[in-house]
Design an enzyme around this catalytic site. Structure first.
Site, PDB file in Angstrom:
ATOM      1  N   LYS A   1       0.872  -1.176   0.000  1.00 32.28           N
ATOM      2  CA  LYS A   1       0.000   0.000   0.000  1.00 32.28           C
ATOM      3  C   LYS A   1       0.911   1.229   0.000  1.00 32.28           C
ATOM      4  O   LYS A   1       2.016   1.186   0.568  1.00 32.28           O
ATOM      5  CB  LYS A   1      -0.887  -0.055   1.248  1.00 32.28           C
ATOM      6  CG  LYS A   1      -2.057   0.925   1.254  1.00 32.28           C
ATOM      7  CD  LYS A   1      -2.929   0.678   2.488  1.00 32.28           C
ATOM      8  CE  LYS A   1      -4.058   1.670   2.624  1.00 32.28           C
ATOM      9  NZ  LYS A   1      -4.939   1.339   3.771  1.00 32.28           N
TER      10      LYS A   1
ATOM     11  N   SER B   1      -9.741   1.545   2.809  1.00 32.31           N
ATOM     12  CA  SER B   1      -8.853   2.377   2.024  1.00 32.31           C
ATOM     13  C   SER B   1      -7.827   1.599   1.207  1.00 32.31           C
ATOM     14  O   SER B   1      -7.223   2.156   0.309  1.00 32.31           O
ATOM     15  CB  SER B   1      -8.117   3.340   2.954  1.00 32.31           C
ATOM     16  OG  SER B   1      -7.295   2.612   3.851  1.00 32.31           O
TER      17      SER B   1
ATOM     18  N   SER C   1     -10.038  -1.211   6.734  1.00 27.59           N
ATOM     19  CA  SER C   1      -9.436  -0.876   5.440  1.00 27.59           C
ATOM     20  C   SER C   1      -8.771  -2.019   4.699  1.00 27.59           C
ATOM     21  O   SER C   1      -8.402  -1.863   3.540  1.00 27.59           O
ATOM     22  CB  SER C   1      -8.429   0.263   5.603  1.00 27.59           C
ATOM     23  OG  SER C   1      -9.103   1.485   5.691  1.00 27.59           O
TER      24      SER C   1
END
Lengths: 100, 479, 480
Positions: free
Chosen positions: C70, C145, C169
């Site tokens: 990420k 996210s 997330s």
């Protein structure tokens, strides 16, 4: 906790504290959103929290330390190379009005 | 109306750890700008703090030294404000849970002593440093100091005048140096202080409005800043005005204080417990362990020197200004067993010589064993005090030389045999028949002359008291 | 040719020289390029050829396995911007601990995944690089996210992606994209080198197509880190060795508060079907109650923004990243940089967070929320002590929603995290695994919540359940 309806002035104060400029045209909508979020938050008033400890750290671990040993970071130049403005190895900023 | 000043000091003590409070970057003073940086010091994304255990040990030690209670459950808190020398946008500090509370310290001024309360001591990280250049309208930031551990000591508003404030600060400096947790060097900023000052009519209990004076960086300036501020507030009050609560800066050039610019409204630091740092739990056993390593404090040591060793108040004071003096005294005494001589030799001969040669005490070339041995020889009447001084002067230049070696080379040997001296006395009488006659006629001043002559004849080796005594005896015989 | 090959199969293939590490990397790199319309990647790392031109695989490593990070996980000499303009141009000078663990296990770090700016969002629409698309339906969000990673794993652009989970997330996008996603116990993985959103809630989590792959990677990145004092020094269990063990007699708690009217009926049906599968495998279902569930979202949206406002104070234009031009003075430099650098949702949370920490409101909001957090955690403690060994429930109340659908309604967006937030507040491990599709062919996720430090029971249960179906092997249309 009473329902705190936020006003324009309050928002401006928070903007300043957060070091952001308010965008005039968005402020009214923001206040509206803010108030609905606070309304959601105020749901917590329904919960009786007398004699309940506040959780600041979720697992009970304590006393995690390091020994007093110096070791120099190996990529200092890399850090210094990403400064947006510098004078030698100093970070350069607009003049600070008064040293606290 | 008469007014009295109410003063509280906030003293920042920089600890002498090798690494920073929350990361392993170094802490040395005077490095090139931004040389002591790493991800945390620079506030890089993803960097996390980990507590340096020695900071907690030092805080406990100081807490014990200042008679504080040590908190069992401790948390660090974030204190938020934006400033270029504060790399994370918050300072990791402690808010309403300081590690030490409810302490006290005694200050002494010409024989009267006063107790100043310690409200709290908390741990925090130092900020970086900026230099300002009005010419280019810019400031240059150096983060070397950012993250160096600090203990902030907050006094009760028990201080009443500038002199007391100076004394308080000196005691704090003495104790942190004594405990070995800081060098207390004000010039290098390892000891800094802010003063909260207000005035109130004598007899009134309620405090007046206070001003906070920042930027005081020497002992001299502490008193100057407070004196100026008291005078400033007094003038306002006498003219019927009101003092406003504000932060003021001390200007060391003009020796005045002025209102701080660029400070908008009351600060809102938004403290909350730092989620990156688990709580620190200090059990009684930890405190005990620290207590065992704690040296006798200077105030107790001073009493011991006065009561047990019968030293004067002044001598005891001098020997306890630094722990290394006191430790050195103890070590010298252990060898020679004479407190008064140890004290005299340390405070006059040794300190004098070091001062003359510009040698710091930490580099003192005379070991405590050597000085103790030298004093022991005086005590045992192997050498005279004068001889000892000669030996001392040689030793300070050549610390590797042995005392016995010097005695041999210089032929230093105290003559303490009365018969040997009697021979010398009679020889002097014989060689100075004129003066002997005058002396016998009543010119008593010549006694000294004969002592001098005998000592000279003995090459300084005769024991003066004995010479004195035998001259008197011999004269009686002649009469 | 590598699609749906497990890590173990890839490793075996490399060892037997059926294919090379380079072929694997090239295969995925070409897919990333081919399907860049998903906008799942923010940056592709330069790969050291030396790492690819060998068939060395020491056992128990990820040798040659492509992994994506990420965009909020630092890898040395690569950008890491948390998809925020304020970190434009920021090159990480150091590795996150999870990154160095992946590196030393031989993983090939391919690139960074797109995400909601600073991990604030549930749809991956709050990114400075534009939104991510859901490979199952390009008109829908992938969740957030960690939406870039979830979309990439689902579309088989990468076999493994590391995400972060603060309020769901990892799990919610895993659910929306039909993949496996684990948020471990708080303190299991190091947060060092991970751009913080809310420090007391953030954990790095692994997203893969199968439970086995998830276990293999999770056990590599786990463990106490002396650089993160919130990581905990407990033994690292061998997650993969629990796979295949039976779950006879396992008591599965079904929290009645998670089967509410807001729950989509198709999801309800899927979950109940999955529960009966688990029953068939020998587990016992127990109805439980977690009475403070309804307060979790409010609690979270006080605590997380407060910590975020604090954590994001360092992005000030002074030392690195973006610094706005033409500023009047220092104050203006701060304000302009932050105003231009942060997106709308991030600003909103900074303002909320600043407000709830400010003088006069701190106790009423922040401390109150921390107390309710204690009660939420106590709910779990109680049922785990007395009633069940693991909890099963939906991961999200809906399947993936349409792009733009909730952008103008932050509250409705926040409520999408209603089932994932409580475990972050309690610091517990939880996994989302595929458990079916709705009538629009959008994936549904089953959430398994374990006791603190008991990821093993989650893995064991998830693995057995996974063997009963082939949902995790389905590939979105157009990505075969």
């Amino acid at each position: 906790m009473t329902t705190n309806k936020l006003q324009k002035n309050d928002i401006f104060k928070i903007f300043k504290l957060s070091r952001m400029h308010p965008e005039e045209e968005k402020v009214n909508k923001l206040i509206e959103e803010f108030n609905s979020i606070l309304e959601l938050a105020e749901k917590l008033n329904e919960v009786d929290t007398k004699n309940i400890d506040a959780t600041s750290h979720v697992h009970g671990a304590t006393n995690i330390f390091r020994e007093d040993k110096r070791s120099d970071f190996t990529a200092k130049e890399k850090i210094l190379s990403i400064m947006p403005e510098n004078s030698g190895t100093y970070i350069k900023v607009p003049i600070v009005i008064e040293q606290e | 109306m008469d007014y009295e000043a109410v003063i509280g000091l906030e003293t920042h003590v920089q600890l002498n750890t090798l690494s920073k409070i929350f990361c392993s970057a170094g802490t040395t003073f005077g490095e090139d700008p931004n040389n002591l940086i790493d991800p945390l010091t620079f506030g890089l994304p993803g960097a996390l703090p980990v507590v340096n255990k020695r900071v907690i040990d030092s805080a406990i030690l100081l807490g014990l030294g200042l008679n504080c209670q040590i908190r069992k459950f401790n948390r660090f808190a974030r204190k938020h404000y934006f400033y270029p020398d504060l790399p994370k946008g918050y300072q990791i500090s402690q808010s309403d849970e300081p590690i030490c509370e409810h302490g006290r310290v005694t200050i002494e001024d010409n024989g009267t002593s006063r107790t100043i309360g310690i409200t709290r001591i908390h741990m925090e990280e130092d900020a970086g440093k900026s230099i300002h250049d009005a010419r280019t309208n810019s400031s240059l930031v150096d983060l070397n100091r950012a993250g160096v551990p600090l203990l902030e000591i907050v006094s009760q508003p028990d201080i009443r005048n500038a002199v007391e404030a100076g004394l308080y600060l000196k005691v704090i400096r003495q104790i942190v140096r004594w405990l070995g947790i800081s060098d207390g060097n004000m010039e290098e900023g390892s000891l800094r202080c802010d003063a909260n000052i207000s005035l109130r009519p004598v007899g009134q209990l309620k405090f007046g409005t206070r001003a906070e004076i920042k930027n005081i960086n020497s002992f001299k300036y502490v008193e100057k800043a407070i004196e100026y501020e008291i005078a400033r507030q007094l003038k306002i009050l006498k003219e019927g005005g009101t003092v406003i609560q504000e932060t003021r800066l001390f200007n060391s050039e003009t020796e005045t204080t002025h209102e701080m610019r660029g400070k908008e409204g009351a600060a809102d630091y938004r403290y909350f417990a730092d989620p990156d740092l688990p709580p620190v739990v200090i059990e009684e056993s930890w405190i005990q362990k620290i207590r065992q390593t704690m040296p006798v404090l200077p105030s107790e040591k001073k009493l011991e020197l006065i009561n047990t060793h019968k030293l004067t108040e002044y001598d005891a004071e001098v020997l306890t200004t630094e722990r290394e003096f006191s430790d050195y005294f103890d070590a010298v005494f252990k060898v020679c067993k004479d407190a008064k001589l140890s004290c005299n030799w340390i405070t006059s001969e040794l300190f004098g010589a070091l001062k003359k040669l510009h040698i710091d005490f930490s580099n003192n070339p005379i070991s405590s064993e050597v000085l103790g041995e030298l004093i022991k020889l005086i005590k045992e009447e192997v050498i005279s005090g004068k001889m000892a001084k000669t030996i001392f002067e040689i030793l300070i230049e050549n610390p590797s030389k042995k005392i016995q070696e010097i005695i041999k080379e210089k032929g230093l040997k105290l003559i303490s045999d009365p018969e040997e001296i009697r021979v010398l006395v009679n020889e002097v009488f014989k060689n100075n028949a004129d003066n002997l006659k005058k002396f016998l006629d009543g010119n008593n001043k010549l006694h000294g002359f004969f002592v001098g002559q005998v000592l000279k004849l003995s090459a300084g080796n005769a024991k003066p008291e004995l010479v004195n005594q035998i001259i008197t005896e011999e004269l009686k015989k002649i009469k | 040719m590598f699609i749906n090959k497990s890590i173990k199969e890839l490793r075996k293939g490399i060892k037997q020289k059926d294919f090379s590490k380079k072929e694997i990397a090239d295969f995925y790199l070409s897919r990333i390029k081919k399907f860049n319309n998903l906008n799942a990647f923010s940056h592709i790392h330069p790969i050291n050829e030396k790492d690819l031109n060998n068939s060395d695989i020491s056992s128990d490593t990820l040798s040659g396995i492509p992994v994506a990070l990420k965009d909020n996980i630092l890898s040395r000499n690569n950008p890491a911007t948390a998809c925020s303009k304020i970190l434009d141009g920021f090159i990480a000078p150091y590795d996150a601990t999870v990154t160095s663990k992946l590196k030393s296990s031989g993983a090939i770090l391919i690139g960074n995944n797109n995400m909601d700016e600073f991990a604030m969002g549930s749809s991956s629409e709050n990114s400075s690089l534009g939104n991510v698309l859901n490979p199952w339906d390009l008109n829908k969000v992938p969740g957030g996210s960690s939406g870039g990673g979830a979309a990439a794993v689902a579309a088989r652009l990468i076999p493994v992606a590391l995400g972060t989970d603060t309020g769901g997330s990892v799990r919610q996008p895993a659910s929306f994209c039909g993949i496996v996603g684990l948020k471990p116990t708080y303190g299991r993985n190091s947060r060092y080198g991970v751009i913080a959103y809310a420090s007391s809630l953030d954990q790095v989590g692994v997203m893969t197509n199968s439970v086995e792959d998830c276990a293999l990677v999770s056990e590599i990145i786990a463990g106490f880190d002396p650089l993160d004092s919130t990581s905990v020094d407990v033994p690292i269990p061998n997650f993969s060795s629990t796979l295949g063990k039976d779950i006879k007699g396992l008591r599965i708690g079904i929290p009645k508060e998670y089967f509410i009217k807001e729950l989509n009926t198709e999801i309800d049906t899927s979950i109940r079907t999955a529960l009966s599968e688990l029953e068939k495998l020998g587990a016992t279902l127990v109805e439980i109650s977690l009475p403070h569930t309804e307060y979790a979202v409010a609690t979270y949206y006080i605590i997380a923004p407060a910590e975020a406002a604090s954590n994001l104070s360092r992005y000030d234009g002074i030392r690195y990243g973006k610094r706005s031009k033409d500023t009047e003075d220092l104050f203006d430099l701060y304000c302009k940089t932050r105003t231009e650098g942060f997106g709308t949702e991030v600003k909103r949370r900074i303002l909320i967070g600043t407000y709830v920490l400010s003088e006069g409101y701190f106790d009423a909001y922040y401390i109150k929320a921390q107390k309710v957090r204690t009660l939420v955690a106590n709910d779990f403690k109680e049922v785990f002590e007395n009633q069940c060994d693991i909890i099963a429930c939906p991961t999200a109340p809906t399947t993936a929603f349409n792009l733009g659908e909730k952008c103008n309604d932050p509250i409705s967006m926040y409520l999408n995290d209603i089932f994932t937030i409580p475990t972050n507040l309690a610091g517990l491990p939880a996994m989302s695994i595929p458990c079916g599709f709705d009538s629009n062919n959008m994936p549904i996720g089953l959430q398994l919540i374990g006791k603190a430090w008991d990821e093993e029971t989650i893995f064991k249960t998830a693995y057995l359940y996974e063997q009963t179906h082939d949902w995790h092997k389905r590939i979105p249309k157009g990505f075969e």
